[in-house]
Scaffold this active site. Structure first.
Site, PDB file in Angstrom:
ATOM      1  N   TYR A 165      54.109  50.382  25.431  1.00 38.03           N
ATOM      2  CA  TYR A 165      52.941  49.626  25.874  1.00 38.03           C
ATOM      3  C   TYR A 165      53.357  48.249  26.390  1.00 38.03           C
ATOM      4  O   TYR A 165      52.951  47.823  27.474  1.00 38.03           O
ATOM      5  CB  TYR A 165      51.955  49.484  24.713  1.00 38.03           C
ATOM      6  CG  TYR A 165      50.685  48.755  25.061  1.00 38.03           C
ATOM      7  CD1 TYR A 165      49.670  49.390  25.759  1.00 38.03           C
ATOM      8  CD2 TYR A 165      50.489  47.431  24.671  1.00 38.03           C
ATOM      9  CE1 TYR A 165      48.496  48.725  26.079  1.00 38.03           C
ATOM     10  CE2 TYR A 165      49.328  46.756  24.974  1.00 38.03           C
ATOM     11  CZ  TYR A 165      48.332  47.408  25.682  1.00 38.03           C
ATOM     12  OH  TYR A 165      47.176  46.747  25.998  1.00 38.03           O
ATOM     13  N   GLY A 166      54.187  47.556  25.633  1.00 38.74           N
ATOM     14  CA  GLY A 166      54.647  46.238  26.067  1.00 38.74           C
ATOM     15  C   GLY A 166      55.477  46.311  27.331  1.00 38.74           C
ATOM     16  O   GLY A 166      55.384  45.442  28.207  1.00 38.74           O
TER      17      GLY A 166
END
Length: 259
Positions: A165-166
């Site tokens: 996600y990051g």
């Protein structure tokens, strides 16, 4: 081919993906209060999306809701055609002014447990989708318009379980700068907003956990969890006339989390 700017007397139109709840809903309502009409998208929550349309209209603005799965890039051409149709039918216009990429999903697992399917889904929704949706909508975005992408504080600080996600949000931040350069000749400013922990139902409502809220607040100088309206304010600021010279920038909206 590019769309021509519209007369200043005409209210601007914002297209907000994922506008049926959370940050998207808060952004739609705040923009409506500031005189902006809204096209919002939803994945499956049509009832909630139509409720937001009603709330926008109650503020004296026009709005429509369109279904869109940002993870299915093959549907974007048909979606662009639907947007073009609504612009003509509802506004008698050929272009909208602001594009806000807000739609997203959560996917929080350690690297050792991350499946290829989850990896591909997060890339499709958070990077491939915004990339190709922007490409398809550029002919409908007015010269002198704005694009706001949505990143995350997790592109700056790291927490276990947020690797993919990051990383894809980090890719969106690089894409933002590339778009700012390439769309400069059309006077389209492109920026990215990076929220921290926000009290919404995103990711299964993980930030509704009181213990997690306390932990986040303890590491935030302003001493609380973020609200959707906090992020909506940053988006609205970037779309305001006074922000016309802000371009290619990352605006973090975390209350100073982990500074």
């Amino acid at each position: 081919m590019s769309a021509q700017p519209v007369p200043h007397a005409v209210p601007p139109i914002a297209l907000i993906t994922g506008g049926s709840r959370g940050i998207g809903r808060a952004t739609a309502l705040l923009l409506a209060e500031r005189g902006v009409d809204v096209i919002l998208t939803y994945l499956s929550a049509e009832r909630e999306a139509q409720a937001v349309v009603g709330e926008v209209e109650a503020r004296g603005r026009r709005a429509v809701a369109l279904q869109l799965d940002v993870g299915r890039s093959g549907s974007f051409e048909a979606f662009a055609a639907a947007v073009r149709g609504e612009l003509r039918r509802t506004w008698d216009r050929e272009a909208f002014d602001f594009l806000v990429h807000n739609a997203g999903i959560g996917g929080y697992t350690p690297i050792s447990q991350t499946t290829e399917a989850l990896f591909d889904e997060l890339v499709a929704v958070h990077f491939k989708g915004p990339f190709f949706l922007t490409q398809k909508l550029l002919p409908l975005l007015a010269d002198g318009g704005r694009i706001v992408n949505m990143s995350t504080g997790l592109a700056r600080f790291v927490s276990p379980g947020f690797s993919v996600y990051g990383a894809v949000k980090g890719a969106i931040e690089v894409l933002t700068r590339a778009l700012a350069v390439e769309l400069g000749p059309r006077r389209i400013a492109v920026n990215v907003v990076a929220p921290g922990g926000i009290a919404t139902d995103f990711g299964g409502g993980v930030m509704r956990d009181p213990e997690l809220q306390k932990a986040v607040a303890a590491e935030t100088p302003l001493g609380r969890l973020g609200e959707p309206e906090d992020v909506a304010g940053a988006v609205a600021m970037l779309l305001a006339p006074e922000s016309r010279w802000i371009n290619g920038q990352r605006i973090e909206v975390t209350g100073g989390y982990r500074l």
